[in-house]
Scaffold this active site. Structure first.
Site, short mmCIF file in Angstrom:
data_model
loop_
_atom_site.label_atom_id
_atom_site.label_comp_id
_atom_site.label_asym_id
_atom_site.label_seq_id
_atom_site.Cartn_x
_atom_site.Cartn_y
_atom_site.Cartn_z
CB THR A 184 14.43 122.91 -30.29
OG1 THR A 184 13.91 121.95 -29.37
CG2 THR A 184 14.26 122.36 -31.70
CE LYS A 236 11.94 118.98 -29.78
NZ LYS A 236 12.31 120.09 -28.91
CE LYS A 285 12.69 127.25 -32.27
NZ LYS A 285 13.29 126.16 -31.45
#
Length: 286
Positions: A96, A171, A239
């Site tokens: 990701t 995502k 994150k």
């Protein structure tokens, strides 16, 4: 049958690579800490000495690492993927990262003569183990078609989303929503229990209505048991939220809820819960 490489054997990558090996594929694995390769080798995988070597010897190399810096690190440099790829071999980065990082990796791979696909996944440890991830693929369509047999082992769904960057964007949107849901869920559970309600009753009521979903059931049970065994590390969700907020800044798109959620997860990291499961956000709410 195509030969597959797999770089990164953390919580997610290890489970995904094991499924490829158990499905009978020819798999070569590499991890920064080589000790993590032992279980895969015992199951029949080969061991590669570097990302370069794996990319140079496998038809398609998959990668699953923790963040943009790690994704760039295994691609670049004299021992990186780009140094070994060449000859139209394929590289599929399932980490990701933000769209810009994905595009940078894709450019390095294609300039070296390879083909590139980004394919971040939606799902945590259990779906990775069960082979029921949702794989969000974008990039070289011929590589996508070639990778589908592996995707079908690792996931239950693998839509093709177009050009490089769109998988990363999808995502971030998905995880941003997940983080926001978990934040308000943690607040609600905390408020309800502080007011004297039983946690089990709150979950029972939620499960019977329009807000019923697997995440509330799973994470709610973890909160009540005070069991924060890591399935999705909290630091990784923070994150992803940071990257989503950055995407909003880039597009001049307001993100008030995502920004607030990001701050809540940052507080949880500050309190020392970075390596615990995302459900540990509840500990700063209560």
């Amino acid at each position: 049958m195509a030969s597959f490489g797999f770089l990164g054997l953390g919580i997610m990558g290890k489970a995904m690579a094991i499924n490829l090996v158990k499905a009978g594929f020819d798999v070569t694995v590499w991890n920064r800490n080589p000790e993590k390769c032992a279980e895969l080798i015992a199951l029949g995988a080969k061991h590669g000495d570097s990302p370069k070597e794996v990319a140079a010897t496998c038809d398609i190399t998959f990668a699953m690492v923790s963040d943009p810096a790690a994704a760039l690190a295994i691609c670049q440099g004299e021992d990186g993927v780009a140094a070994g790829i060449g000859h139209q071999r394929g590289y599929v980065d399932m980490s990701t990262v933000d769209a810009a990082t994905s595009q940078e990796i894709g450019n390095a791979v294609t300039q070296a003569g390879g083909r590139f696909l980004e394919a971040p996944v939606s799902g945590t440890k259990k779906p990775a183990e069960d082979g029921t991830l949702v794989i969000l693929a974008a990039g070289d369509q011929s590589l996508y078609q070639q990778a589908v047999p592996a995707f079908e082992v690792m996931g239950k769904m693998s839509p093709y989303l177009g050009e490089v960057g769109q998988g990363a964007n999808m995502k971030l949107v998905v995880n941003m929503m997940m983080g926001g849901m978990l934040s308000i869920f943690s607040e609600g559970m905390s408020l309800g229990m502080k007011s004297g309600l039983e946690g089990e009753k709150i979950l029972e009521v939620l499960s019977a209505g329009a807000m019923a979903n697997p995440m509330f059931a799973i994470k709610g049970a973890m909160m009540l048991a005070e069991d924060y065994t890591t399935s999705f590390p909290l630091k990784h969700m923070q994150k992803d939220l940071r990257l989503a907020v950055e995407l909003g800044d880039k597009l001049a798109h307001p993100m008030p809820t995502a920004a607030a959620t990001n701050e809540a997860f940052k507080l949880a990291r500050k309190e020392g819960y970075a390596d615990e499961d995302i459900a540990a956000l509840y500990k700063v709410m209560k």
